[in-house]
Write a protein that holds these residues in place. Sequence first.
Motif, short mmCIF file in Angstrom:
data_model
loop_
_atom_site.label_atom_id
_atom_site.label_comp_id
_atom_site.label_asym_id
_atom_site.label_seq_id
_atom_site.Cartn_x
_atom_site.Cartn_y
_atom_site.Cartn_z
N THR A 162 -7.32 -41.22 -18.88
CA THR A 162 -6.39 -40.86 -19.92
C THR A 162 -5.05 -41.72 -19.86
O THR A 162 -4.39 -41.10 -20.74
CB THR A 162 -6.08 -39.26 -19.51
OG1 THR A 162 -5.37 -39.28 -18.34
CG2 THR A 162 -7.28 -38.48 -19.76
N LEU B 279 -4.59 -31.65 -17.76
CA LEU B 279 -5.87 -31.22 -18.08
C LEU B 279 -6.77 -32.18 -17.23
O LEU B 279 -7.91 -31.46 -16.70
CB LEU B 279 -6.05 -31.69 -19.54
CG LEU B 279 -7.38 -30.93 -20.36
CD1 LEU B 279 -7.06 -29.76 -20.21
CD2 LEU B 279 -7.19 -31.53 -21.73
N ILE C 119 -18.03 -29.69 -18.31
CA ILE C 119 -17.84 -30.75 -18.99
C ILE C 119 -16.28 -30.88 -19.40
O ILE C 119 -15.84 -29.99 -19.95
CB ILE C 119 -18.39 -30.80 -20.27
CG1 ILE C 119 -20.26 -30.92 -20.24
CG2 ILE C 119 -18.09 -32.16 -21.13
CD1 ILE C 119 -21.26 -30.65 -21.39
N GLY C 120 -15.58 -31.89 -19.03
CA GLY C 120 -14.32 -31.99 -19.09
C GLY C 120 -13.78 -32.21 -20.54
O GLY C 120 -14.40 -32.55 -21.41
N ARG C 121 -12.68 -31.62 -20.56
CA ARG C 121 -11.90 -31.65 -21.82
C ARG C 121 -10.96 -32.46 -21.80
O ARG C 121 -10.24 -32.78 -20.94
CB ARG C 121 -11.50 -30.18 -22.36
CG ARG C 121 -12.54 -29.23 -22.16
CD ARG C 121 -11.79 -27.68 -22.80
NE ARG C 121 -11.66 -27.53 -24.09
CZ ARG C 121 -12.68 -27.32 -24.80
NH1 ARG C 121 -13.95 -27.29 -24.54
NH2 ARG C 121 -12.57 -27.28 -26.16
N VAL C 122 -10.68 -33.11 -23.07
CA VAL C 122 -9.64 -34.14 -23.30
C VAL C 122 -8.85 -33.79 -24.57
O VAL C 122 -9.49 -33.10 -25.50
CB VAL C 122 -10.03 -35.48 -23.57
CG1 VAL C 122 -10.55 -35.96 -21.97
CG2 VAL C 122 -11.40 -35.59 -24.39
N ILE C 123 -7.68 -34.23 -24.86
CA ILE C 123 -6.83 -34.23 -25.90
C ILE C 123 -7.36 -35.19 -26.89
O ILE C 123 -7.16 -36.61 -26.51
CB ILE C 123 -5.53 -34.24 -25.76
CG1 ILE C 123 -5.08 -33.07 -24.85
CG2 ILE C 123 -4.75 -34.03 -26.85
CD1 ILE C 123 -3.69 -33.06 -24.15
#
Lengths: 131, 952
Positions: B337, B409, B424-428
Amino acid sequence: MKKIYIIAILMVAAAIVLLTSAAEDMSTYGNFSDAAAMGNRVKISGQLSKDKEMHYNPERDPNYFSFYMTDAKGEERKVVLLSERPQDFELSEQLVLTGSMKGDEFIATDMLMKCPSKYKDEEVYIKSEVK
Amino acid sequence: MQEIQYIGEHLLPGKIGQLAIMLSFSTALLSAAAYFFAVQRRGRPAEAANWLRIGRWSFGLHGLSTFTLIGTMFYIMIQQYYEYQYVQAHVSDDLPMKYIFSAFWEGQEGSFLLWMFWHIVLGALLILSDKKWEAPTLAVLATIQVFIGSMILGVYVGFGDDPMRIGSNPMMLLRDVVDAPIFASADYVSQIGGTGLNPLLQNYWMTIHPPTLFLGFASTAIPFAYAIAALWLNDHKGWLTQGLRWALFSGGILGVGILMGGAWAYEALSFGGYWAWDPVENMSLVPWLILVAGIHTNLIAKATGHSIRSTYIFYVLTFAFILYSTFLTRSGVLGETSVHAFTEMGLERQLIAFVVAFLGLGAFMIAWRYKSVPAPQREEAASSREFWMFIGSLVLLFSGLIITWSTSLPVYNKIMAYFDPDYIGRVITDPIPHYNKYQIWIAIFIGLLSGVSQYLRYREFNFSKYAAKFGLHLGIAIGLSLLMSYLTTLWIDIYAWQYKLLLFFGWFIIVSNLDYLFSMSRGSFKMASATLSHGGFGLMIVGILASGLNQEVISNNLFVMEGLIQGATDEQMRKNVILFKNSPLVMGEYEVTYVSDTVDQFTRTFTVEYKRRDKSGKVVEEFALYPNILYDKTFSKVAASNPSTKHYLGRDIFTHIASLPMVEIDLEFRRQREDSLNYKMHEALLGQTLYFRDTVPLTDQDTFYIKDFQARLLGIDRSPSHHDYHKEQGDLPIGLSMELQRMDDDSVYLIKPVLVLRGQMLYSYPVQINDISTKVRLDEGIFDAVFGREVEMDYQSFTFKQGDRISYNGHQISFSGFNKQPQHENYEPEEGDIAVSAMISVQAKDGSNHLAQPLYLIRNSSPLNLKDEVPALGLHFRFTGIDPKTETVELMIGQADTTERPIPFQVATDSLRSDYIVLEAISFPGINLFWVGSSLMMIGLILGMFLRIRRP
């Protein structure tokens, strides 16, 4: 009740509203088929298909770089990055693209590359080789 | 296995360093313990004094040993002892000494040491300046040093196959860290070189940004230490003055450090902006925001006695967030990120322990003393200044927490994945709009609060009496701000109502603060610092709006682009243009030309000229920008691209090289490309015009270009020049002047490719004609065509007296005398030469007259001769001897075949042009408002500190 508490409660309420609405800005790393189905902007992570053609000809268009990427589900698609070809691109271990599907192609406006760390143990520079 | 006796290692500095590490750690531990007991035994002054002395001495020793360690590290880095892993990883033979500091703190260990260094300096200041609080604050500071010191310990704790490693030791030998076959040789030291400093970091920002930022980091520990100390001693008012001073100092320095990061990104990196909501930026901003909140509650506490508890909380949180930021940026958890490159060093657990320990300590202390912290029974009045200042602090905290939430996050993902491997990872998706969306409201609130509360008074008890004055000033401020906002919209385009609102509040802060300073506080110095900070904030807001909303990519020449990209809609994304050398391109209001480039070692600097014309076409402004790129050591890639920016008062023009032709990036690729060119052979007689056709396949399509060409050979040049050719003694160069034209193009190109015979080697100097993507080189057959007939000819010897005339192949040849100052195209006089030429006149069969001057030379006692010729007749003359007795000369005369032979040359029509750069240019209006405003904020904070040192 103290005014401060009222304001604190208001702020907490605002925070909850804000943070729930923030969920809209978030997504999981998607794949090509999701992106095609949804049609909106997503982030896709995957690996560069190193055997496929990469195309960047700034003379024709300096903002058009195409290559193929395989997503987490193993689906391979052509990707068009609307930017220059980044340095060390072919060395990347993982790509994270932001963009959306257009027909069969994924049009990316932003890309992050994960490259092998320069601190890899094998990489002891030997003088005689550098010469 | 046999022990190898290594040769050439310098082990002494390593031993000193190891000792210093251990000593530094243990003295910090001792100091912390001694100061702890100095506080705990405060009931028994004599014992406490002893403990205090031990604490002070051991802190001094701690400083000494840490400085020794730092000194030793600099020593081995300057000496380039590559047997040490840290030196090998950060230094190289070609690293300029001015970057030795940068190399020192490029690595995690070095930056930990930098941090410790500042703690020691600040700790020494504390000892000197505040005897009363020395023991408890130093106890806290020394404990912090114990934790940071543990990061560089490098000891293994535990048993079995997998002991836990504590810290990463900067004095390790390379052979103890890395297992490589080279360590089998005893003299490996002489064979290894260093990796060196990342080229992106080789600029002065890397020299000044980290020490400033780390001073900022370190200084947040002082208000924290005071807060813990005050809770510990249960003295909740005695520390407020010192705490505030240090907090102001910290706010100023940390702010400057953050700004420097932004300036670095903007000035020296190709990010094209000063703030990108990158996790690393965010996590240095958050502690600053909370620290500023703490400064405000500290002010309230000093003025009214309210908000002492919140001040504690804010200072503890500030330091805790500094540690959390350290954890995020150094543990590798941010991963993909962030654009910042982090390396995992296996310190995750230690870093987490660091955060938890001090957050826990703070929380425990606050909880322990919460009840005993004094708080006025009477509630703050809603019309009082402290009430709204407090709300403002809450808003700042709120802002920090929101930023932290989004930035964390990846941490959340990691925790979830720990419990549920399928998570499952979340991202902006798009971070910048995400953060802007929330922070704009924070900024509006802060604008409202800091503008209005300035007019309010502390401990207001009779607002009704004051209300009229308050209303009048507020009204004036609102009116003026509306006017200023309106004027601003004439200059920059503010297209959304939220931004218009923010613009208004930006001006509102500026106007209200100025008004307050002059009309109400009557120029009080203390208020001046607040006015400066707040006004600076307002100015910064206006600057952000101007440069952020109206930043314009001017390098998007739509005329060129149109129709070339299929499927692309977002015009904004097309940020690059291609600039051919010496072909001006209109960008925005400028006419931009790529003029030239120069290479100095690994840096290639491009000159890009900007011209602005008025309506009549006259150039009214002209300037050049010099973006550069840095090649890696093998010239196979671009390691860094450094922008160049034109600064105006009202805006900046930012330029950087986005890309180059592949042949200009990679030397190896260039060679391959040259080898793979599809050269075709042609030949023609001098003066003749040749027509030929070539077909070129297009790379990604099944089509061919068919191109027709016309070439005319003009003449042979025996001493040709070519921009890549440097003449050497003994060279036999040959150049061919020719005209080339592609039939679909009007231009006729006059070119001169060159071929040089040097010893046994042939060197070719081809000519690239960029406009028609064509490259021409000479074929080696040209030597046969030009010289071949001379090689085959026979010389006949003649003896001449002055005035003699003979007949040779029908030509009349006479020797008319000597030339004692001879000139010859292949003759360069040297000292000691005896040179003379024979003047020979030729009357040809056809009646034409010619002159030849072969040269006779005695150099270093040996005779030499240089021939001359009459090309039109094919006559060659050599001057081979002089007989002084008979006054005769000996001449060799030869006749060459005069029938011309066709001259071979080769043409490749698929040689893509390489005389261009891919450029990105952005205009940032009003960016100076951002820099001035944000700098004023920090100056205000520092000024506040100084004013409070003079008059607490």
